[in-house]
Design a protein around this motif. Structure first.
Motif, PDB file in Angstrom:
ATOM      1  N   SER A  13       0.836  -1.208   0.000  1.00 48.53           N
ATOM      2  CA  SER A  13       0.000   0.000   0.000  1.00 48.53           C
ATOM      3  C   SER A  13       0.871   1.258   0.000  1.00 48.53           C
ATOM      4  CB  SER A  13      -0.928  -0.001   1.212  1.00 48.53           C
ATOM      5  OG  SER A  13      -0.160  -0.035   2.395  1.00 48.53           O
ATOM      6  N   LEU A  14       2.024   1.199   0.679  1.00 47.96           N
ATOM      7  CA  LEU A  14       2.922   2.357   0.693  1.00 47.96           C
ATOM      8  C   LEU A  14       3.519   2.590  -0.687  1.00 47.96           C
ATOM      9  CD1 LEU A  14       4.794   1.952   4.097  1.00 47.96           C
ATOM     10  CD2 LEU A  14       3.054   3.612   3.500  1.00 47.96           C
ATOM     11  N   LEU A  16       2.170   1.767  -3.465  1.00 51.22           N
ATOM     12  CA  LEU A  16       1.082   2.249  -4.319  1.00 51.22           C
ATOM     13  C   LEU A  16       0.814   3.730  -4.121  1.00 51.22           C
ATOM     14  CD1 LEU A  16      -1.771  -0.398  -4.303  1.00 51.22           C
ATOM     15  CD2 LEU A  16      -1.034   0.966  -6.249  1.00 51.22           C
ATOM     16  N   THR A  17       0.672   4.129  -2.853  1.00 52.56           N
ATOM     17  CA  THR A  17       0.298   5.525  -2.595  1.00 52.56           C
ATOM     18  C   THR A  17       1.443   6.476  -2.970  1.00 52.56           C
ATOM     19  OG1 THR A  17       0.847   5.164  -0.275  1.00 52.56           O
ATOM     20  CG2 THR A  17      -1.450   5.100  -0.833  1.00 52.56           C
ATOM     21  N   LEU A  20       1.573   6.793  -6.767  1.00 48.85           N
ATOM     22  CA  LEU A  20       0.497   7.660  -7.248  1.00 48.85           C
ATOM     23  C   LEU A  20       0.866   9.132  -7.113  1.00 48.85           C
ATOM     24  CD1 LEU A  20      -2.410   6.791  -8.106  1.00 48.85           C
ATOM     25  CD2 LEU A  20      -3.116   7.513  -5.844  1.00 48.85           C
ATOM     26  N   ARG A  21       1.390   9.488  -5.938  1.00 51.08           N
ATOM     27  CA  ARG A  21       1.709  10.887  -5.674  1.00 51.08           C
ATOM     28  C   ARG A  21       2.886  11.373  -6.507  1.00 51.08           C
ATOM     29  NH1 ARG A  21      -0.762  12.733  -1.052  1.00 51.08           N
ATOM     30  NH2 ARG A  21      -0.217  14.754  -1.930  1.00 51.08           N
ATOM     31  N   ALA A  24       1.911  11.793 -10.123  1.00 50.36           N
ATOM     32  CA  ALA A  24       1.151  13.041 -10.307  1.00 50.36           C
ATOM     33  C   ALA A  24       2.081  14.253 -10.385  1.00 50.36           C
ATOM     34  CB  ALA A  24       0.158  13.219  -9.160  1.00 50.36           C
ATOM     35  N   LYS A 104       9.370   7.815   8.736  1.00 51.33           N
ATOM     36  CA  LYS A 104       7.943   7.665   8.479  1.00 51.33           C
ATOM     37  C   LYS A 104       7.178   7.905   9.778  1.00 51.33           C
ATOM     38  CE  LYS A 104       8.699   3.722   5.476  1.00 51.33           C
ATOM     39  NZ  LYS A 104       8.288   2.337   5.357  1.00 51.33           N
ATOM     40  N   PRO A 105       5.932   8.320   9.769  1.00 51.48           N
ATOM     41  CA  PRO A 105       5.153   8.600   8.575  1.00 51.48           C
ATOM     42  C   PRO A 105       5.649   9.870   7.871  1.00 51.48           C
ATOM     43  CG  PRO A 105       3.829   8.918  10.557  1.00 51.48           C
ATOM     44  CD  PRO A 105       5.176   8.536  11.007  1.00 51.48           C
ATOM     45  N   ILE A 106       5.663   9.766   6.561  1.00 51.59           N
ATOM     46  CA  ILE A 106       6.209  10.851   5.760  1.00 51.59           C
ATOM     47  C   ILE A 106       5.081  11.706   5.215  1.00 51.59           C
ATOM     48  CG2 ILE A 106       7.508  11.365   3.651  1.00 51.59           C
ATOM     49  CD1 ILE A 106       8.554   8.372   4.056  1.00 51.59           C
ATOM     50  N   GLU A 107       5.257  13.003   5.326  1.00 52.30           N
ATOM     51  CA  GLU A 107       4.306  13.888   4.650  1.00 52.30           C
ATOM     52  C   GLU A 107       4.734  13.927   3.198  1.00 52.30           C
ATOM     53  OE1 GLU A 107       3.185  17.722   6.141  1.00 52.30           O
ATOM     54  OE2 GLU A 107       3.733  17.045   8.157  1.00 52.30           O
ATOM     55  N   VAL A 108       3.801  13.623   2.321  1.00 51.24           N
ATOM     56  CA  VAL A 108       4.182  13.477   0.913  1.00 51.24           C
ATOM     57  C   VAL A 108       4.771  14.768   0.342  1.00 51.24           C
ATOM     58  CG1 VAL A 108       3.368  12.840  -1.381  1.00 51.24           C
ATOM     59  CG2 VAL A 108       2.544  11.614   0.598  1.00 51.24           C
TER      60      VAL A 108
ATOM     61  N   ILE B 207       1.753   3.750  10.114  1.00 55.30           N
ATOM     62  CA  ILE B 207       2.274   4.371   8.884  1.00 55.30           C
ATOM     63  C   ILE B 207       1.421   3.970   7.670  1.00 55.30           C
ATOM     64  CG2 ILE B 207       4.231   4.280   7.269  1.00 55.30           C
ATOM     65  CD1 ILE B 207       5.975   4.198   9.866  1.00 55.30           C
ATOM     66  N   HIS B 210      -1.545   6.019   7.814  1.00 57.26           N
ATOM     67  CA  HIS B 210      -1.179   7.388   7.450  1.00 57.26           C
ATOM     68  C   HIS B 210      -1.064   7.540   5.931  1.00 57.26           C
ATOM     69  CE1 HIS B 210       0.720  11.308   7.803  1.00 57.26           C
ATOM     70  NE2 HIS B 210       1.672  10.894   6.982  1.00 57.26           N
ATOM     71  N   SER B 211      -0.480   6.526   5.304  1.00 55.92           N
ATOM     72  CA  SER B 211      -0.291   6.645   3.850  1.00 55.92           C
ATOM     73  C   SER B 211      -1.640   6.630   3.138  1.00 55.92           C
ATOM     74  CB  SER B 211       0.643   5.554   3.333  1.00 55.92           C
ATOM     75  OG  SER B 211      -0.055   4.454   2.881  1.00 55.92           O
ATOM     76  N   TYR B 212      -2.573   5.820   3.647  1.00 56.83           N
ATOM     77  CA  TYR B 212      -3.926   5.845   3.082  1.00 56.83           C
ATOM     78  C   TYR B 212      -4.536   7.229   3.292  1.00 56.83           C
ATOM     79  CZ  TYR B 212      -4.298   0.734   2.511  1.00 56.83           C
ATOM     80  OH  TYR B 212      -4.128  -0.563   2.115  1.00 56.83           O
ATOM     81  N   GLU B 214      -3.117  10.110   3.832  1.00 55.23           N
ATOM     82  CA  GLU B 214      -2.477  11.163   3.040  1.00 55.23           C
ATOM     83  C   GLU B 214      -2.981  11.149   1.599  1.00 55.23           C
ATOM     84  OE1 GLU B 214       1.260  12.944   3.221  1.00 55.23           O
ATOM     85  OE2 GLU B 214      -0.123  13.784   4.677  1.00 55.23           O
ATOM     86  N   SER B 215      -3.444   9.987   1.154  1.00 57.66           N
ATOM     87  CA  SER B 215      -3.907   9.882  -0.234  1.00 57.66           C
ATOM     88  C   SER B 215      -5.307  10.452  -0.433  1.00 57.66           C
ATOM     89  CB  SER B 215      -3.943   8.415  -0.674  1.00 57.66           C
ATOM     90  OG  SER B 215      -2.678   7.877  -0.564  1.00 57.66           O
TER      91      SER B 215
END
Lengths: 366, 239
Positions: A13-14, A16-17, A20-21, A24, A104-108, B207, B210-212, B214-215
């Motif tokens: 999931s990490l 993937l997200t 995606l970012r 973009a 982490k958690p990382i602010e995108v 985490i 969080h990633s979900y 943040e999306s």
């Protein structure tokens, strides 16, 4: 051109997200679930500019992967990611060559800023390298002209253009000539090295009988070795197949290896110049080749230094016959480029305090 | 009262079967009316649950309570995993009144699922915004499933607001704001958990959430394009 980023994280999931970012933001993105997969992706995608690398992963963790990436792909930037704030690990990663470190958690948005900063720095470094290389290359080419003029002027003086020379003048002129030759050869080597690195070198290949060539070379080195109170041994078979090569370049390789052996030999040691037929593996194929080896009974090379013997600007501190010296081993780096440009391989085996054997194999044309 | 509502506590039974042989069970019980977490009575929360221990940025409870309600709920879950490496393989089974879910996954993924429920049922005003979602908790949801569930939930909420005469937020800007605040809680909670754990499984579980999280604002800002394909057949005539 779009920059390509490799995301390495065991959590799908990490990946993937983040993908995606980053997509973009206009980046090309490839992903891997562990260190092993990351190395495979790097092999498949030479366009990768930056790696986002998790630390705690199955199979091969991020620290091991970082070591391999920085060694195999020194120009790729690596930013480490971890979910467990451990600053000792962070420092270890930075020491191993990571560009940056994010907990982490990382602010995108923060991640994107760091990625862009690292890529900008990389691009500036590359520009600077290109500029430096171009300046260096122009400077060296400018040096060649005056050096050639010095050589031809010495030749004219020796031939009596300025009148008869005394014995002392002849000796001194000979000394100037040998220094000038050395300087010219080194300048050519440096120009060659930069051409190899740019991929612009052109080889002038012709058939060569290495046996005849090495017999001629050994005549010269027997005298040099004798002058240094070193033994010189030849191990030549009755004949070897011809090879197709650029004679001047192969001459450079053989001279570099023999000069190196003389430089690092202990007093009264023996240098062996040998030639054999052999086979070697390349791209999964067995290839017939001719092997040249130069063996010395010198100071040897420490195991931890063996990997970098053929590196450019590799400065090693040795205790040679002439005392302690710092040598920049440009010539070995060039030798490696030359041998590889001929489709061959070069290697070294060494025992510290007992001596080294440098070998190179060139393919026999079928 | 709705005839669909159940009267007894809603339960989610989580069973972790780790590949090192450990079997770990959790029973999550929620009040059927408020969906609030029903704690076991004999529990002494640890130090790291105090409200001023690595508080979240903008915490609305900072001067109002002694302990962070999210941390208190999580402390019951994370203890057995504090030495566990995040990518340890595990089979995670989740039993609800209606069905059983099972997945061969990693500890961090299983934990992420259970931690998600504990956070939004804790009485933290920030996390409470998502509480109705726990009624139809979907273990091991993918990012796309999460987006669909969250967007559907928020739009349904606007439907009821409109029905009650309020001003609905059909462009979902309120959802972006909710997730910005949730993001701060995830960061704060992960800092607390880092102090309470010696390995990374617990932190990584947060985490993942969080990633979900943040999306979601990103998807909303892109007008939910990622799930628009599901509705194309209803949109064709309007083009």
């Amino acid at each position: 051109m779009k920059n390509t980023i490799l995301i390495v994280d065991d959590e799908e999931s990490l990946r993937l997200t983040l993908k995606l970012r980053l997509t973009a933001q206009g980046f090309e993105v490839v992903t891997a679930a562990d260190g092993e997969e990351a190395l495979e992706q790097l092999k498949q995608h030479p366009e990768i500019d930056l790696v986002l690398l998790d630390i705690n992963m199955p199979k091969m963790d991020g620290i091991e992967a970082l070591s391999q990436i920085t060694q195999i792909y020194p120009t790729i930037e690596v930013i480490m990611l971890t979910g467990f704030a451990d600053f000792t690990t962070a420092i270890e990663c930075l020491k191993k060559g990571a560009k940056d470190y994010l907990v982490k958690p990382i602010e995108v948005t923060e991640l994107i800023t760091r990625v862009k900063t690292a890529l900008r720095a990389r691009s500036s470094e590359n520009e600077l390298k290109k500029l430096r290389s171009s300046f260096f290359s122009t400077f060296l080419h400018d040096m060649l002209g005056p050096l050639k003029t010095i050589e031809s002027t010495i030749e004219q003086i020796k031939e009596g253009l300025t009148g008869h020379l005394s014995n002392d003048q002849t000796v001194l002129l000979g000394y100037i000539e040998s220094l000038s030759e050395r300087l010219l050869a080194r300048t050519r080597n440096v120009i060659d090295l930069s051409k190899f690195e740019e991929g612009t070198i052109e080889l002038n290949k012709n058939p060569l009988d290495l046996l005849t060539f090495l017999q001629a070379v050994s005549l010269r080195y027997e005298i040099i070795a004798k002058g240094k109170k070193l033994g010189f041994k030849k191990e030549f078979p009755p004949s070897v197949p011809q090879i197709l090569c650029d004679f001047d370049r192969i001459d450079t390789v053989v001279n570099s290896l023999l000069d190196n052996a003389i430089q690092y030999s202990k007093k009264n040691g023996t240098i062996t110049l040998g030639l054999t037929t052999t086979t070697f593996q390349q791209d999964g194929k067995t290839i017939n080749g001719v092997q040249v080896y130069v063996k010395d009974e010198g100071i040897g090379i420490a195991p931890e230094e063996l990997d970098s013997v053929f590196s450019k600007f590799k400065a090693t501190e040795h205790h040679s016959a002439g005392g302690e010296q710092k040598i920049t081993q440009f010539s070995l780096a060039i030798a490696k480029h030359i041998v590889e440009a001929h489709g061959g391989v070069i290697s070294v085996e060494s025992v510290l305090g007992k001596g080294s054997t440098f070998k190179f194999i060139l393919p026999v044309q079928s | 009262m709705s005839s669909l509502r159940i009267a007894s506590p809603i339960t989610y039974n989580y069973q972790f079967s780790l590949n090192d042989g450990r079997e770990i069970f959790f029973e999550i019980r929620l009040d059927p009316n408020t969906l609030e977490f029903i704690p076991s009575s004999d529990f002494q929360p640890p130090e790291w649950t105090k409200i001023d221990f690595y508080p979240c940025e903008g915490c609305p409870l900072l001067d109002k309570v002694q302990r962070c309600p999210v941390a208190v709920n999580l402390s019951r879950i994370i203890e057995p995993f504090k030495h566990t490496v995040s990518h340890t393989p595990a089979v995670v089974k989740v039993e609800t009144e209606s069905r059983v879910y099972s997945k061969e996954t990693t500890v961090q993924n299983g934990l992420s699922s259970i931690i998600g429920i504990c956070m939004v049922t804790s009485n933290c005003p920030v996390m409470d915004e998502l509480r109705p979602l726990t009624r139809y908790h979907l273990p091991f949801a993918t990012p796309e499933e999460t987006l669909f569930r969250v967007a559907s939930y928020y739009l349904l909420r606007q439907f009821f607001i409109a029905k009650d005469g309020g001003t609905p937020d059909w462009n979902l800007s309120g959802l972006i704001e909710i997730y910005k605040k949730i993001s701060a809680v995830n960061v704060g909670i992960s800092r607390r958990i880092s102090q309470a754990s010696e390995s990374d499984a617990n932190v990584n579980a947060v985490i993942i959430l969080h990633s979900y999280g943040e999306s979601i604002p990103f998807f909303v800002e892109n007008e939910l394009d990622e799930i628009r394909y599901l509705f194309e057949q209803f949109l064709k005539d309007r083009k």
